[in-house]
Design a protein around this motif. Structure first.
Motif, mmCIF file in Angstrom:
data_model
loop_
_atom_site.group_PDB
_atom_site.id
_atom_site.type_symbol
_atom_site.label_atom_id
_atom_site.label_comp_id
_atom_site.label_asym_id
_atom_site.label_seq_id
_atom_site.Cartn_x
_atom_site.Cartn_y
_atom_site.Cartn_z
ATOM 1 N N GLY A 171 5.934 6.284 3.971
ATOM 2 C CA GLY A 171 4.744 6.345 3.138
ATOM 3 C C GLY A 171 3.594 7.077 3.779
ATOM 4 N N ARG A 224 9.358 8.885 -4.922
ATOM 5 C CA ARG A 224 8.441 7.738 -4.966
ATOM 6 C C ARG A 224 7.214 8.057 -5.789
ATOM 7 N N ASP A 225 6.765 7.083 -6.547
ATOM 8 C CA ASP A 225 5.491 7.146 -7.256
ATOM 9 C C ASP A 225 4.583 6.051 -6.714
ATOM 10 N N ASN A 226 3.372 6.439 -6.357
ATOM 11 C CA ASN A 226 2.383 5.454 -5.915
ATOM 12 C C ASN A 226 1.266 5.413 -6.940
ATOM 13 N N ASP A 227 1.020 4.235 -7.481
ATOM 14 C CA ASP A 227 -0.068 4.065 -8.427
ATOM 15 C C ASP A 227 -1.115 3.179 -7.766
ATOM 16 N N ASN A 228 -2.087 3.797 -7.126
ATOM 17 C CA ASN A 228 -3.079 3.027 -6.385
ATOM 18 C C ASN A 228 -3.955 2.176 -7.295
ATOM 19 N N LYS A 278 0.866 -0.656 -7.677
ATOM 20 C CA LYS A 278 2.311 -0.682 -7.816
ATOM 21 C C LYS A 278 2.884 0.597 -7.230
ATOM 22 N N ASN A 279 3.998 0.439 -6.573
ATOM 23 C CA ASN A 279 4.720 1.568 -6.030
ATOM 24 C C ASN A 279 6.146 1.491 -6.527
ATOM 25 N N THR A 280 6.706 2.625 -6.917
ATOM 26 C CA THR A 280 8.077 2.667 -7.399
ATOM 27 C C THR A 280 8.838 3.704 -6.604
ATOM 28 N N GLU A 319 0.830 -1.180 0.000
ATOM 29 C CA GLU A 319 0.000 0.000 0.000
ATOM 30 C C GLU A 319 0.878 1.248 0.000
ATOM 31 N N GLY A 320 0.257 2.363 -0.357
ATOM 32 C CA GLY A 320 1.013 3.596 -0.487
ATOM 33 C C GLY A 320 1.630 4.089 0.798
#
Length: 127
Positions: free
Chosen positions: A53, A72-76, A80-82, A29-30
């Motif tokens: 986070g 950081r990129d969070n794609d809910n 996926k989190n990068t 999770e983000g």
């Protein structure tokens, strides 16, 4: 299960730049804490940088402050989190295997505080 996959790294000259990234997938999770550790030959794994986070705050080891930047990129939508590590003004002593790490909550900056680990990516800095 959380799966972390690092990419990037490689070889750079002293004073140069490199970046590494870590794609996290699975039940992450983000608000997970995500970041980077490194381990040089014959040395213990050490903390480099981390993003909390929950707060979005980032923390750095003293020896990388002003040179490395974590983001950081969070794609809910895709779960996926990068997390990225931009490394500038590299020094030969930055040579190590860089590991991505994640944990549901930020408990500290010691390796034992992280549950999930990537396989590592090599960063080599020549003088």
């Amino acid at each position: 299960q959380v799966h972390l996959v690092e990419s990037g790294g490689g070889l750079a000259q002293a004073g140069g730049s490199l970046s590494v990234s870590c794609a996290a997938s699975g039940r992450i999770e983000g608000n997970y804490a995500m970041g980077w550790f490194r381990q040089a030959p014959g040395k213990e794994r050490e903390f480099v940088a981390i993003i909390d986070g929950s707060s979005g705050d980032s923390y750095y080891a003293e020896f990388v402050k002003g040179r490395f930047t974590i983001s950081r990129d969070n794609d809910n939508n895709s779960a996926k989190n990068t997390v990225y590590l931009q490394m500038n003004s590299l020094k030969p002593e930055d040579t190590a295997v860089y590991y991505c790490a994640a944990n549901p909550v930020l408990l500290g900056v010691g390796p034992g505080a992280y549950t999930y680990w990537g396989q590592g990516t090599q960063v080599t800095v020549s003088s």
